[in-house]
Enzyme design. Structure first.
Site, mmCIF file in Angstrom:
data_model
loop_
_atom_site.group_PDB
_atom_site.id
_atom_site.type_symbol
_atom_site.label_atom_id
_atom_site.label_comp_id
_atom_site.label_asym_id
_atom_site.label_seq_id
_atom_site.Cartn_x
_atom_site.Cartn_y
_atom_site.Cartn_z
ATOM 1 N N ASP A 136 0.898 -1.407 0.439
ATOM 2 C CA ASP A 136 0.103 0.074 -0.006
ATOM 3 C C ASP A 136 1.103 1.306 0.165
ATOM 4 O OD1 ASP A 136 -1.342 -2.357 0.683
ATOM 5 O OD2 ASP A 136 -3.156 -1.764 2.317
ATOM 6 N N ARG A 167 2.696 3.645 9.911
ATOM 7 C CA ARG A 167 2.073 3.839 8.976
ATOM 8 C C ARG A 167 1.915 4.967 8.046
ATOM 9 N NH1 ARG A 167 -1.775 -1.143 8.619
ATOM 10 N NH2 ARG A 167 -3.010 0.508 7.716
ATOM 11 N N TYR A 218 5.473 1.269 7.607
ATOM 12 C CA TYR A 218 4.702 0.364 6.538
ATOM 13 C C TYR A 218 5.051 0.062 4.727
ATOM 14 C CZ TYR A 218 -0.195 -0.379 5.089
ATOM 15 O OH TYR A 218 -1.378 -1.266 5.079
ATOM 16 N N GLU A 276 2.735 -8.064 11.751
ATOM 17 C CA GLU A 276 2.615 -8.069 10.399
ATOM 18 C C GLU A 276 4.051 -7.465 9.919
ATOM 19 O OE1 GLU A 276 0.423 -4.514 10.145
ATOM 20 O OE2 GLU A 276 -0.156 -4.918 7.985
HETATM 21 C C1 GLC Z 1 -2.202 -3.564 4.734
HETATM 22 C C2 GLC Z 1 -1.070 -4.140 3.386
HETATM 23 C C3 GLC Z 1 -2.200 -4.866 3.050
HETATM 24 C C4 GLC Z 1 -3.106 -6.403 3.442
HETATM 25 C C5 GLC Z 1 -3.938 -6.361 4.242
HETATM 26 C C6 GLC Z 1 -3.966 -7.260 5.488
HETATM 27 O O1 GLC Z 1 -3.403 -3.168 4.487
HETATM 28 O O2 GLC Z 1 -0.509 -3.537 3.028
HETATM 29 O O3 GLC Z 1 -1.485 -6.461 1.620
HETATM 30 O O4 GLC Z 1 -3.743 -7.074 2.548
HETATM 31 O O5 GLC Z 1 -3.254 -4.701 5.050
HETATM 32 O O6 GLC Z 1 -3.214 -7.741 6.134
#
Ligand code: GLC
Length: 461
Positions: free
Chosen positions: A170, A203, A356, A400
């Site tokens: 993202d 973030r 991120y 994550e």
């Molecule tokens: C974030 C990540 C995406 C993922 C989501 C749920 O938005 O960038 O790739 O699918 O989190 O884990």
């Protein structure tokens, strides 16, 4: 070989427990507080972890994901199965209720890793799983076709993302310049929820979020019409991660379609793959020395590599001269950080080790890179990446993502795909199936198109 959960121990047992705790009955949430719905590529990758101790549950995961397919073939990136006010942007912001005959969803897709996962699930036991796989093939076929129709209507052979979130990566620095051309004055005020849960240094910044929301508004305003999006969306950017995963998905779909006698699907997927294989060349930048993001509105390459650049090796065969160059660059990256693979060039000024997608390491990207490296004969590098991934989890638990410099965990906790990849990787270090059982073909038997390491060709094509 399936194990029962009682046969798992230590970190593997804990990984399975995380999956079970995040199970909401047929689908799994990525992380209970931060992401409380079904996410597309998370869900597919989570099925691999379930396959180690509960194959039926693994199939349910991909079946529930594909059950939310839109009539036009798209499989959405989020499926809002239940109401949950704590998440933003929710169904109201996406405004898709009247489009799809499914629960409310987002209006975009995510990397289509599902076909590859389904091929792995099938390879575990072809006879047991052929009927379930056969039912999913037409859905995969329609989704893959949607990518070309909706995201490459001009037939260039590379699919575009209409939103950074579509790429699944993202907040990459690659998006900064294409986003900078977008007017955000219409977004109004809104309350983000992610920074209520996670430290804001991990973030996206407010300005990035305004851009994300203006693209959601653009999609909502045109009712997510693919033609309007392809013609007018101010963000229209291709990148190697999405395109590589789609190419791999087509290959795996072809393998399954041939095996299960769906010749029509195999023929269509073969034609699509030829177009995508040829188009991928547009992402190669001689100046950067690798596959990079391409802003299709401006015909402009990004100036840095990302972890998605190495997914070219996962997609299919890379000619030897390039594969060697890529492996050498990857080794250099790995010598600049403690743990690989960083999501962005660790020697670039925009590298940010904990924010991120601007530096941190993701376990599932590592698994894909490592799989591609093995298929190109780079076993040592592949093993280094597997060991790094496990070391990060041992140090910081199932987060994550991880800081490549210190190993610190970031973002959400008890994260499903981190648990899934660690469990699957440890149970299946050589891929799907059971090597010692002659009745179950190994992936290379199942995959006639898997590239073999090339030891002879020294020439560039
Ligand atoms: C974030 C990540 C995406 C993922 C989501 C749920 O938005 O960038 O790739 O699918 O989190 O884990």
């Amino acid at each position: 070989m399936t194990m029962s959960i009682d046969q798992l121990s230590g970190t593997n047992k804990r990984a399975a427990e995380i999956l079970l705790a995040n199970d909401r009955g047929g689908y799994t949430v990525p992380s209970a507080k931060l992401y409380p719905f079904q996410w597309n590529w998370d869900s597919a990758l989570v099925a691999l972890g379930f396959s180690v101790f509960d194959p039926d549950r693994a199939w349910q995961e991909v079946e529930s994901l594909l059950s939310a397919q839109w009539d036009n073939g798209m499989v959405p990136h989020i499926i809002f199965w239940k109401e949950e006010k704590s998440y933003f942007p929710g169904p109201e912001q996406w405004g898709t209720k009247n489009i799809a005959d499914t629960p409310p969803t987002s209006g975009i897709t995510q990397p289509p890793v599902a076909a590859t996962v389904i091929e792995h699930l099938l390879a575990e036991d072809i006879n047991a799983h052929r009927d379930r796989a056969a039912k999913l093939l037409p859905k995969l076929d329609r989704w893959h076709q949607w990518f070309l129709d909706a995201r490459d209507p001009e037939g260039r052979g590379v699919v575009a993302n209409m939103h950074p979130w579509e790429s699944g990566r993202d907040n990459l620095p690659d998006w900064d310049r294409p986003l900078s051309f977008i007017d955000t004055t219409g977004v109004g005020t809104y309350h983000r929820r992610d920074t209520d849960i996670v430290n804001k240094d991990e973030r996206p910044k407010k300005d990035d979020y305004d851009h994300y929301m203006s693209l959601v508004k653009f999609g909502r305003d045109c009712n997510w019409d693919p033609q309007v999006i392809a013609r007018d969306c101010p963000f229209w950017v291709a990148e190697p991660g999405m395109n590589a995963i789609l190419r791999r998905a087509e290959r795996d779909l072809i393998t399954m379609a041939r095996l299960l006698g769906h010749d029509d699907i195999a023929t269509r997927a073969t034609a699509r793959l030829a177009r995508l294989d040829a188009g991928f060349e547009a992402l190669w930048s001689e100046a950067v020395g690798g596959y990079v993001t391409l802003d299709l509105r401006r015909n402009e390459h990004a100036t840095a590599l990302t972890s998605g650049s190495w997914l070219a090796l996962f997609a299919g065969k890379v000619e030897k001269i390039r594969a060697n160059k890529m492996a050498a660059t990857l080794s250099r990256w790995l010598s600049s950080v403690k743990h690989g693979v960083p999501s962005f060039d660790p020697n670039h000024e925009l590298f940010d080790s904990i924010r991120y997608w601007r530096g941190p390491v993701w376990a599932m990207i590592n698994w894909m890179i490592s799989t591609g490296l093995i298929e190109h004969g780079e076993t040592e590098l592949a093993e280094r990446i597997r060991a790094d991934t496990q070391a990060l989890i041992d140090q910081s638990d199932y987060r994550e993502y991880f800081c490549p410099v210190t190993g610190r965990g970031g973002g959400g906790t008890d994260f499903s795909w981190t648990a899934s990849m660690s469990l699957y990787w440890s149970a299946r270090p050589r891929g799907a199936g059971t090597p010692t059982d002659a009745t179950i073909p190994m992936p290379n038997t199942l995959k006639p198109d898997t590239p073999k390491p090339d030891t002879t060709d020294q020439e560039a094509k």
